[in-house]
Write an enzyme that holds these catalytic residues in place. Structure first.
Site, PDB file in Angstrom:
ATOM      1  N   LYS A 112       0.857  -1.119   0.117  1.00 21.16           N
ATOM      2  CA  LYS A 112       0.020   0.022  -0.119  1.00 21.16           C
ATOM      3  C   LYS A 112       0.762   1.216  -0.110  1.00 21.16           C
ATOM      4  CE  LYS A 112      -4.340  -1.879   1.927  1.00 21.16           C
ATOM      5  NZ  LYS A 112      -4.884  -2.087   2.964  1.00 21.16           N
ATOM      6  N   LYS A 194      -4.908 -11.452  -5.872  1.00 25.80           N
ATOM      7  CA  LYS A 194      -6.200 -11.951  -5.136  1.00 25.80           C
ATOM      8  C   LYS A 194      -7.160 -10.993  -5.718  1.00 25.80           C
ATOM      9  CE  LYS A 194      -5.556  -8.968  -1.235  1.00 25.80           C
ATOM     10  NZ  LYS A 194      -5.556  -8.582   0.119  1.00 25.80           N
ATOM     11  N   LYS A 197     -11.166  -5.439  -4.102  1.00 31.81           N
ATOM     12  CA  LYS A 197     -11.949  -4.108  -4.694  1.00 31.81           C
ATOM     13  C   LYS A 197     -11.091  -3.305  -5.181  1.00 31.81           C
ATOM     14  CE  LYS A 197     -13.704  -0.329  -2.785  1.00 31.81           C
ATOM     15  NZ  LYS A 197     -13.415   0.790  -1.928  1.00 31.81           N
TER      16      LYS A 197
END
Ligand code: TYM
Length: 328
Positions: A112, A194, A197
């Protein structure tokens, strides 16, 4: 007393099949056997910028989705993280026991924060796994049903608990992850990553309409770049979805066809889509009905917060005493 289970999920707007098959389905099953506490973790969500009214609406929406998926407020405790302030209190105590280096090595933090200037990364993103440890440890939970992407965070939780126990005396039990067979559902359009969203086209929402499900499954990637004997990851992912929603004989038929190399992926996709639609339609319908009853949802969440808080308060008292934060 039966074993205590805790898990959490972020109110980030979209709840997809990865969340469902990796975690929520297990939450539903476990509520019949154990003392289960489930939390909508809105403090985790603000580690990345959120619009206030959207975040608030997402909490209600997620609660409706979880109830529609089968959580029964008579059998489990469902509540919102910001309603139980003991989580953030414990989080600070645990922050003081956690080395920065260990936080910097967390894969999710690295992903991130990648490419970002240290001056623009919120410290919340770094400290996020400590709050997650606090969520679990404040209830002295032993079992944590999560997807595979959370295993590193669970290891950190164990480390932090051990450090606390060694410093202040035995307090927290050993935490164990509880995983489903579909602990890592892959992105439909990029099956080496994976389902998430943040990758558009990668996911199917739990409340997605049938036509959209058909379209997305039709576009799912089945080819593989790797020159290998193994089943391409996109095909393996379709099998995971099929196994989760279709009867065994349907799965067996496609497994045999795959082995005999007579499988037609268009047919496999059609079967996956139709069984998915059959499985998700009742959830979508319950969700739509629940969305009309916000008062009922609020009542469930506030009762859940009351139940959770009783346990959290008692445990925090004990923890504060051990740390020397009670001075009278
Ligand atoms: P979150 O909100 O990202 O995801 C919720 C749950 O869904 C699982 N999951 C998946 N499982 C399989 N395949 C996928 N593609 C997939 N994507 C998501 C996640 O593993 C998770 O179980 N940090 C947590 C929330 C949290 C928590 C906690 C969990 C906060 N405190 C305490 C357990 C205990 C998270 O961001 O999950």
């Amino acid at each position: 007393m039966s074993k205590r289970i805790f898990s959490g999920i972020q109110p980030t707007g979209i709840i997809h099949l990865g969340n469902y098959l990796g975690a929520i389905k297990n939450w539903v099953d476990l509520q019949y056997k154990y003392d289960c506490i489930y939390c909508i973790v809105n403090y985790h969500a603000i580690t990345i910028p959120q619009e206030a009214n959207i975040l608030a609406a997402n909490v209600m929406d997620l609660a409706a989705t979880l109830l529609a998926a089968g959580l029964d407020p008579e059998r489990c405790t469902l509540f919102v993280q910001s309603d139980v302030p003991e989580h953030t209190e414990l989080s600070w105590i645990l922050t003081c026991l956690t080395p920065v280096g260990q936080l910097e090595r967390m894969t999710q933090y690295k992903d991130k924060s990648q490419g970002q200037n240290a001056d623009s990364i919120g410290a919340g993103l770094l400290c996020y796994p400590i709050l997650m440890a606090a969520d679990i440890l404040i209830y002295k939970a032993e079992g944590v049903p999560v997807g595979q992407d959370q295993t590193q965070h669970l290891e950190l939780t164990r480390d932090i608990a051990r450090r606390f126990n060694n410093t202040y005396g035995e307090t927290f039990p050993e935490v164990e992850g509880i995983f489903t067979k579909a602990a890592k559902v892959m992105a439909l359009n990029e099956p080496t990553k994976k389902m998430s969203k943040s990758i558009p086209g990668s996911y199917i929402a739990l409340t997605e309409e049938p036509d959209s499900i058909r379209k997305k499954i039709k576009r799912a990637v089945t080819a593989s770049d790797a020159d290998s004997e193994q089943m391409p990851p996109g095909v393996a992912n379709l099998f995971t979805l099929l196994e989760s929603f279709a009867p065994q004989e349907v799965v067996d038929r496609f497994v045999q066809e795959y082995a005999a190399q007579t499988i037609r992926y268009a047919e496999l996709k059609e079967a996956v889509a139709e069984h998915l639609i059959a499985g998700l339609t009742p959830i979508r319908e319950r969700y739509q009905a629940l969305k009309e009853q916000p008062e009922q949802i609020k009542a469930i969440l506030s009762r859940g917060a009351e139940q959770a808080r009783k346990i959290a308060q008692a445990n925090l008292q004990e923890i504060k005493e051990k740390v020397g934060l009670k001075y009278y």
